[in-house]
Design a protein around this motif. Structure first.
Motif, short mmCIF file in Angstrom:
data_model
loop_
_atom_site.label_atom_id
_atom_site.label_comp_id
_atom_site.label_asym_id
_atom_site.label_seq_id
_atom_site.Cartn_x
_atom_site.Cartn_y
_atom_site.Cartn_z
N TYR A 358 0.83 -1.20 0.00
CA TYR A 358 0.00 0.00 0.00
C TYR A 358 0.87 1.26 0.00
O TYR A 358 1.87 1.33 0.71
N GLN A 359 0.46 2.22 -0.80
CA GLN A 359 1.04 3.56 -0.77
C GLN A 359 -0.06 4.49 -0.28
O GLN A 359 -1.10 4.64 -0.92
N LEU A 360 0.18 5.11 0.88
CA LEU A 360 -0.91 5.80 1.59
C LEU A 360 -1.11 7.25 1.17
O LEU A 360 -1.99 7.91 1.71
N ASP A 361 -0.30 7.77 0.27
CA ASP A 361 -0.38 9.21 0.00
C ASP A 361 -0.51 9.51 -1.48
O ASP A 361 0.11 10.41 -2.02
N ALA A 362 -1.36 8.76 -2.15
CA ALA A 362 -1.53 8.96 -3.59
C ALA A 362 -2.22 10.28 -3.93
O ALA A 362 -2.10 10.79 -5.03
N GLY A 363 -2.94 10.84 -2.99
CA GLY A 363 -3.64 12.11 -3.20
C GLY A 363 -4.47 12.42 -1.98
O GLY A 363 -4.59 11.59 -1.08
N TRP A 364 -5.02 13.63 -1.94
CA TRP A 364 -5.85 13.97 -0.77
C TRP A 364 -7.20 14.51 -1.24
O TRP A 364 -7.29 15.39 -2.08
N GLU A 365 -8.23 13.90 -0.72
CA GLU A 365 -9.60 14.33 -0.99
C GLU A 365 -9.90 15.53 -0.10
O GLU A 365 -9.54 15.55 1.08
N GLN A 366 -10.54 16.51 -0.65
CA GLN A 366 -10.80 17.74 0.10
C GLN A 366 -12.22 18.23 -0.14
O GLN A 366 -12.83 17.93 -1.16
N LEU A 367 -12.71 18.99 0.82
CA LEU A 367 -13.95 19.72 0.67
C LEU A 367 -13.55 21.19 0.59
O LEU A 367 -13.13 21.79 1.58
N SER A 368 -13.65 21.74 -0.61
CA SER A 368 -13.20 23.11 -0.84
C SER A 368 -14.34 24.09 -0.59
O SER A 368 -15.49 23.85 -0.96
N PHE A 369 -13.99 25.20 0.05
CA PHE A 369 -14.98 26.23 0.39
C PHE A 369 -14.92 27.37 -0.64
O PHE A 369 -13.84 27.88 -0.96
N GLY A 370 -16.09 27.79 -1.11
CA GLY A 370 -16.16 28.96 -1.98
C GLY A 370 -16.09 30.22 -1.14
O GLY A 370 -17.11 30.77 -0.71
N ILE A 371 -14.88 30.69 -0.88
CA ILE A 371 -14.67 31.81 0.04
C ILE A 371 -14.92 33.16 -0.64
O ILE A 371 -15.56 34.04 -0.07
N GLN A 372 -14.44 33.29 -1.85
CA GLN A 372 -14.55 34.56 -2.56
C GLN A 372 -15.09 34.31 -3.96
O GLN A 372 -14.34 34.16 -4.91
N PRO A 373 -16.43 34.24 -4.12
CA PRO A 373 -17.00 34.00 -5.44
C PRO A 373 -16.60 35.11 -6.41
O PRO A 373 -16.42 36.26 -6.02
N LEU A 374 -16.46 34.73 -7.67
CA LEU A 374 -16.10 35.72 -8.69
C LEU A 374 -17.22 36.74 -8.86
O LEU A 374 -16.98 37.93 -9.07
N ASP A 375 -18.46 36.28 -8.76
CA ASP A 375 -19.62 37.17 -8.83
C ASP A 375 -19.85 37.77 -7.44
O ASP A 375 -20.22 37.07 -6.50
N SER A 376 -19.65 39.05 -7.33
CA SER A 376 -19.77 39.71 -6.02
C SER A 376 -21.20 39.65 -5.49
O SER A 376 -21.43 39.89 -4.28
N GLN A 377 -22.18 39.35 -6.34
CA GLN A 377 -23.57 39.27 -5.88
C GLN A 377 -23.90 37.91 -5.28
O GLN A 377 -24.94 37.76 -4.64
N GLN A 378 -23.02 36.94 -5.50
CA GLN A 378 -23.26 35.61 -4.94
C GLN A 378 -22.96 35.61 -3.44
O GLN A 378 -21.95 36.13 -3.00
N PHE A 521 -13.39 26.19 -10.85
CA PHE A 521 -12.33 27.13 -11.19
C PHE A 521 -12.88 28.41 -11.81
O PHE A 521 -12.13 29.35 -12.05
N GLY A 522 -14.19 28.44 -12.03
CA GLY A 522 -14.87 29.69 -12.37
C GLY A 522 -15.32 30.43 -11.13
O GLY A 522 -15.92 31.50 -11.21
N ARG A 523 -15.04 29.85 -9.95
CA ARG A 523 -15.36 30.44 -8.64
C ARG A 523 -16.84 30.81 -8.54
O ARG A 523 -17.22 31.93 -8.21
N ALA A 524 -17.67 29.80 -8.82
CA ALA A 524 -19.12 29.98 -8.74
C ALA A 524 -19.73 28.82 -7.97
O ALA A 524 -20.71 28.23 -8.39
N PHE A 525 -19.14 28.48 -6.81
CA PHE A 525 -19.61 27.33 -6.05
C PHE A 525 -19.64 27.66 -4.56
O PHE A 525 -19.01 28.62 -4.10
N ASP A 526 -20.38 26.84 -3.81
CA ASP A 526 -20.40 26.94 -2.34
C ASP A 526 -19.43 25.92 -1.74
O ASP A 526 -18.48 26.27 -1.06
N LEU A 527 -19.72 24.64 -1.99
CA LEU A 527 -18.86 23.54 -1.55
C LEU A 527 -18.52 22.68 -2.76
O LEU A 527 -19.38 22.46 -3.63
N ALA A 528 -17.30 22.19 -2.82
CA ALA A 528 -16.91 21.30 -3.91
C ALA A 528 -15.95 20.25 -3.37
O ALA A 528 -15.00 20.58 -2.67
#
Length: 649
Positions: A358-378, A521-528
């Motif tokens: 087993y290789q334990l560090d092939a990648g890391w799963e993450q829950l990314s937060f939409g901190i600064q949406p590109l649309d300022s109205q979002q 990557f268009g920064r139009a999300f809440d959680l990803a």
């Protein structure tokens, strides 16, 4: 395993983004002295598939691969399967073993201590190409921030004000080849072969190693065994080994143009090397067979252990394990994706028919937060650090890995793996505590007026969020079964803290596409939720302000930025840039990586969920397998593999 799909998507995003990334018209690529090889007279098409023809079984090693390489041309061989085969014909030139570099065909690796690495102050004039304060190539012109000679910190930079020359530091590295190494056709391997490789890479810009090529001022052969790499002024980082270009056979390819090499049999299907094996034939759709290289520079050590080697292509994990049980496969590589066959593999181990790795560090799963949406109205639900920390308390990450055989070994609290020496053990951690998470949400204005945690909270005085806003967010995730299972598990965890989620599944190619079309990557999300590969150097650059994607020139990387959350923190930027652009044998390298991870774990622009892992399997008496980290060079140990009575020698 969905990690492989997601990583492919991330790589796709990176490639697409690179084509869209704007570059200043004044920035030019350093121009080395390039050779002008004669045009090739012919190319050889890929052979048609035929019946399997295997070499004699006496001292034969068979490795099963889950996919067939598309090409073995070094600068096209991006897949793990291709790298596996190249490990048989190229040994090194530098192997990575559990995050440590080991020179293979070099006498040593350069360092400040041995004099192979040195810093040289140089005069730089207006218009010259440099690396600026942020680590990016730029022409020296009015307003450009740069690091003057002697400056090794983000905070000691100067701003260029005119036409005067300035002094900056330049990194120079010397690499010296081991004596007595030759190509498998008997031609001595020299520094000219490495310079030729650099010239090929340069001619392929920006497809091949664009970041390194743009930061290389010269790459020269000082003598038959010594290569000197010189970076553009201001460029310093710790990965010395990566500056050496893997030698390619100048004597064999000099009559072939760079444009024709990818379709020439001598480069793409039957390349020669200096390693333990020599390719005999490639039967499309079936296997690649090789024989022992009699001129291998480690032959006196009785290496490799086998007379013949076969890379066999299998169509599925089941087929791979069937072949292992039947004795038709001695080692199954990670490309066979055995992660989906853990139960069967476990049964084979219990009955003594297999062993697994087993290789334990092939990648890391993450829950990314939409901190600064590109649309300022979002509405930015996660612009507040406390809200992100509350989410971390509300998600039971241990439960996500409970069904995995490796369990808690898969957990990490940073963007790198705990096995990495640059992992900071002092990162802030978040134990599963939904009551504490709920209290933290209430403290910043997310109220629960009906005292029912199963109903969404309502904003009352939350900075940047209109009063009365209901805490209902979109949750973007891959349509893959494992990712869907994660999202379905996390949804009720967040609900008990008063956060409602709408799971939106789609293919990685859709939701991870470059902006503006891709929502992440268009920064139009809440959680990803998606995965990043674990890298040799901790990838703090994923969260730099300069990596925020968006329209150029407001965002320097344009649509090519990787910081999808829009996270921006000056303390993090300073620590990360100091770490990435410092020498690995300097005291600040580790300290600044630790500082960046400490800020990350407090600010939490993304919640690390768990590590991915790779699985390999082998016959029970195989020995010599010692790959423990996913960043290791694929099959670096190949020449040492053995089985049966050979293991007792």
């Amino acid at each position: 395993m969905h990690f492989n799909i997601l990583l492919a998507a991330i790589l796709l995003v990176g490639l697409v983004s690179c084509t869209q990334k704007p570059a200043s018209s004044t920035i030019s690529l350093p121009t080395p002295r390039l050779s002008s090889p004669e045009q090739a007279t012919s190319t050889t098409p890929a052979p048609a598939a035929t019946a399997t023809i295997l070499p004699p079984a006496d001292r034969l090693l068979t490795i099963c691969l889950g996919r067939e390489p598309a090409s073995l041309y070094y600068y096209d061989a991006a897949s793990t399967a291709a790298q596996d085969v190249l490990s048989a014909i190229y040994d090194g030139p530098v192997d990575i073993q559990n995050y440590s570099e080991r020179p293979v065909i070099l006498e040593d690796l350069p360092s400040l201590a041995n004099g192979g690495a040195r810093i040289q102050p140089v005069e730089v004039n207006a218009g010259d190409l440099i690396v600026d304060r942020f680590g990016n190539p730029a022409n020296l012109e009015t307003g450009v921030e740069y690091r003057p000679s002697g400056c090794t910190e983000y905070t000691c930079t100067d701003t260029y004000t005119g036409d005067q020359s300035v002094r900056m530091d330049q990194l120079i590295l010397d690499f010296k080849l081991l004596p007595g190494v030759s190509w498998s056709d008997g031609t001595p391997l020299t520094s000219a072969d490495s310079v030729y490789s650099f010239e090929l890479a340069h001619s392929l810009y920006p497809t091949v190693q664009p970041e390194l090529i743009r930061r290389t001022q010269s790459y020269l052969a000082l003598d038959e065994s010594t290569v000197e790499w010189t970076g553009i002024p201001g460029y310093q980082d710790g990965n010395y080994h990566s500056k050496f270009f893997t030698p390619l056979p100048l004597h064999a390819w000099k009559g072939i143009s760079p444009e024709e090499l990818p379709t020439t049999e001598a480069a793409a299907r039957l390349p020669i090397g200096w390693g333990p094996y020599v390719i005999d034939q490639w039967i499309a759709g079936d296997h690649i067979s090789l024989h022992k290289n009699p001129l291998y520079f480690r032959a006196e050590e009785n290496l490799p252990r086998f007379d013949n080697l076969v890379f066999r292509f299998v169509a599925s994990p089941d087929e791979a394990l069937d072949a292992l049980q039947a004795g038709e496969c001695d080692l199954i590589d990670q490309t066979a994706m055995l992660e989906a066959q853990n139960q069967r593999l476990s049964e084979l181990e219990k009955t003594g028919q297999a062993q697994s790795f087993y290789q334990l560090d092939a990648g890391w799963e993450q829950l990314s937060f939409g901190i600064q949406p590109l649309d300022s109205q979002q509405v930015s639900f996660f612009n507040n650090q406390a809200v992100r920390q509350a989410i971390a308390m509300c998600v039971d990450r241990q439960a996500l890995v409970a069904g995995q055989s490796l369990g808690s070994q898969l957990l990490t609290d940073s963007y790198t793996a705990p096995s990495n020496p640059l992992y900071y053990t002092g990162v802030k951690t978040y134990a599963y505590d939904p009551q504490a998470g709920s209290a933290l949400l209430a403290s910043v204005g997310w109220q629960d007026p009906d005292n029912d945690p199963s109903t969404p909270r309502i904003a009352q005085g939350v900075p940047g969020v209109p009063d009365g806003t209901t805490f209902i967010v979109d949750y973007l995730v891959s349509s893959d079964a494992r990712a869907q299972a994660d999202a379905q598990a996390i949804q009720p965890m967040l609900a008990q803290c008063g956060i409602a989620t709408q799971i939106i599944p789609s293919t990685p190619q859709e939701f991870l596409a470059a902006g503006p079309d891709g929502p992440v990557f268009g920064r139009a999300f809440d959680l990803a939720q998606f995965a990043w590969a674990v890298s040799y150097e901790p990838a703090c650059n994923l969260f730099l302000t300069s990596e925020i994607p968006g329209p150029y020139p407001e965002y320097p990387k344009g649509r090519g930025g990787m910081n999808a959350s829009g996270f921006s923190d000056p303390e993090f930027d300073q620590a990360c840039v100091n770490a990435l652009f410092s020498l690995s044998d300097s005291p600040q390298h580790q300290a600044q990586h630790f500082q960046a991870q400490e800020v990350f774990s407090t600010q939490l622009p993304a919640l690390p969920l768990y590590l991915h892992y790779n699985v390999s399997a082998a016959r029970p008496d195989l020995c010599g397998f010692s790959s423990t980290s996913a960043v290791d060079t694929p099959l670096w140990y190949l020449e040492q593999l053995d089985y049966g009575n050979g293991c007792s020698r």
